[in-house]
Design a protein around this motif. Structure first.
Motif, PDB file in Angstrom:
ATOM      1  N   SER A 285      37.926  47.591  33.173  1.00 21.30           N
ATOM      2  CA  SER A 285      37.237  48.182  34.321  1.00 21.30           C
ATOM      3  C   SER A 285      36.886  47.147  35.373  1.00 21.30           C
ATOM      4  O   SER A 285      36.624  47.498  36.533  1.00 21.30           O
ATOM      5  CB  SER A 285      35.955  48.884  33.847  1.00 21.30           C
ATOM      6  OG  SER A 285      35.089  47.949  33.212  1.00 21.30           O
TER       7      SER A 285
ATOM      8  N   GLN B 214      38.818  47.570  26.541  1.00 22.69           N
ATOM      9  CA  GLN B 214      37.899  48.614  26.970  1.00 22.69           C
ATOM     10  C   GLN B 214      36.851  48.843  25.884  1.00 22.69           C
ATOM     11  O   GLN B 214      37.122  48.609  24.700  1.00 22.69           O
ATOM     12  CB  GLN B 214      38.657  49.923  27.237  1.00 22.69           C
ATOM     13  CG  GLN B 214      39.648  49.860  28.386  1.00 22.69           C
ATOM     14  CD  GLN B 214      40.436  51.135  28.518  1.00 22.69           C
ATOM     15  OE1 GLN B 214      40.325  52.046  27.691  1.00 22.69           O
ATOM     16  NE2 GLN B 214      41.261  51.212  29.566  1.00 22.69           N
TER      17      GLN B 214
ATOM     18  N   LYS C  38      40.246  38.801  35.297  1.00 21.15           N
ATOM     19  CA  LYS C  38      39.889  39.279  36.631  1.00 21.15           C
ATOM     20  C   LYS C  38      40.043  38.187  37.668  1.00 21.15           C
ATOM     21  O   LYS C  38      40.562  38.409  38.758  1.00 21.15           O
ATOM     22  CB  LYS C  38      38.451  39.793  36.598  1.00 21.15           C
ATOM     23  CG  LYS C  38      37.887  40.131  37.958  1.00 21.15           C
ATOM     24  CD  LYS C  38      36.405  40.478  37.874  1.00 21.15           C
ATOM     25  CE  LYS C  38      35.841  40.726  39.273  1.00 21.15           C
ATOM     26  NZ  LYS C  38      34.389  41.026  39.237  1.00 21.15           N
TER      27      LYS C  38
END
Length: 443
Positions: free
Chosen positions: A269, A303, A327
């Protein structure tokens, strides 16, 4: 021929009776002595030959001599005399002396006979006797040889028996030593696991960063200053409780956010994604709910799974790898591997066991595996332990770690399953570099 007594009397002009007193008869029975005239015809050396005495003078002299001799005889008879020995003792003494004399004579005669008659020389031994003696010696030697042979056979049998018993004892001892060795290895393995748990506990305590006394006093002064500013009075217990409640609620919110309260730079996410992995495991029947109805999704491992069994990414076999694009570029500090809790798990043998994490900085998107393998460097190696908590965090052990944006997780074994290995969630923790332009892995 004159008697010895007369000869002794003739040798002296006044000779006395020489008969021993013990052999004389008692005085009462003794006959009266007659005077005897003894003429000494020998010349005296000191005086001339005396004239012959008359018979009257000789008689007077004899009477005087008899009277002088009778006086000491009477004195001696007054002493008590010993009783004479019995006749049988005398006879026995004479017989014993005669027997001893006879024995001596016989011994001397035997010696004289042996000296005059030496023994004849012994005849030479008979040939037949010598042959018999030799035959008996041969028989004894043969018997001894048979006895020695039998003893050798018995000794060999005893040696074989001893060897067998020693071999059996050696085998028993080896089995016992092997059993003790296995027990010792088991104890050492248990001790090693306990030592690992203790090391993890100590590492956790180090991460808790307890305050020293001076730091706590400084912190307490700051707390007192901040609390006393608003009230204008001394700090009371209710104010301290309120501050502690506020801090605890912040920590609870922080941990409730992601379970461990640490930023995850690999979470899907937030922008992380799985870019490469080993062969995924596809169940034979699509109705199984473990792996999303037969369509394995590698993004599940980055996740939140919320502890639900089956919500994982499964790869084939007991070994494999997964590569994750983070990220952004960070300096890694720790990694967290999560598996389903033992309280709700059906089978925990699919959990990874021996793991290795590597990292590098990927400047060119879509770089092949062979090109980035040279830049890849090991960051940590660890073992996931099923006896501990289901969420386990492992610190980076490499030194001089630079900025990375690619992480590769390799596992060489699992906890027993030969078909598949499940990864419920893998997290990457660290901090972004101070300088935004910093890039590249510094080994």
């Amino acid at each position: 021929m004159a008697s010895p007594s007369l000869a002794a009397a003739a040798s002296s002009p006044l000779a006395l009776d020489a008969i021993p007193i013990s052999s004389r008869p008692p005085a009462a029975a003794a006959p009266r002595k007659r005077p005897v005239l003894l003429l000494d015809t020998r010349p005296h050396p000191a005086s001339p030959t005396p004239p012959l005495l008359s018979s009257t003078a000789a008689g007077a002299a004899a009477a005087a001599a008899a009277a002088g001799a009778a006086a000491p005889a009477q004195a001696r008879r007054k002493k008590p005399s010993h009783p004479p020995k019995p006749r049988w003792q005398t006879v026995l003494s004479v017989a014993a002396k005669n027997a001893a004399l006879l024995a001596v004579l016989l011994y001397l005669g035997d010696l004289a006979w042996r000296w005059s008659h030496p023994p004849p020389p012994s005849p030479p031994p008979d040939r037949a006797a010598l042959e018999g003696y030799a035959a008996r010696v041969d028989e004894v030697e043969a018997s001894l040889a048979r006895a020695i042979k039998m003893m050798q056979v018995q000794l060999e049998a005893v040696d074989r028996k001893i060897d067998g018993e020693v071999g059996a004892a050696r085998a028993d001892l080896a089995a016992l030593l092997e059993e003790k060795r296995l027990a010792l290895e088991g104890g050492l393995a248990l001790l090693d696991s306990k030592a690992g748990e203790l090391g993890d506990t100590l590492a956790g305590l180090r991460r808790m960063e307890f305050l020293r006394k001076d730091e706590f006093e400084k912190f307490w002064e700051e707390v007192k200053g901040s609390l006393a500013k608003g009230s204008g009075s001394e700090v009371d217990l209710d104010q301290v409780r309120a501050l502690a409640r506020e801090i605890a609620m912040k920590e609870i919110e922080k941990h409730a956010a992601d379970g461990i309260g640490r930023v995850d730079y690999a979470v899907a996410s937030g922008g992380g994604r799985v870019v490469r992995h080993s062969d995924a495991y596809v169940p034979k029947r699509s109705g199984w709910g473990w792996f999303g109805g037969g369509n394995p999704d590698p993004q599940k491992m980055i996740q939140p799974s919320f502890g639900e069994p089956g919500q994982c990414f499964a790869v084939q076999g007991s070994s494999g790898f997964v590569e994750i694009k983070l990220k952004t570029g960070i300096i890694p500090e720790a990694f967290t591997l999560e598996h389903v809790s033992k309280d709700v798990a059906y089978d925990r043998s699919t959990a990874p066991k021996d793991c290795r994490v590597s990292g590098w900085y990927d400047e060119t998107p879509g770089e092949t595996q062979s090109s980035h393998a040279a830049k890849m460097s090991a960051l940590a190696e660890f073992t996931y332990n099923l006896d501990k908590n289901s969420i386990q965090t492992f610190d980076v052990t490499a030194s001089d770690v630079g900025v990375v944006n690619m992480i590769r997780l390799d596992f060489s074994s699992n906890h027993g399953s030969s078909q598949l290995t499940c990864i419920y969630r893998f997290r990457v923790h660290g901090h972004e570099p101070v300088s935004p332009g910093t890039s590249g892995f510094q080994a």
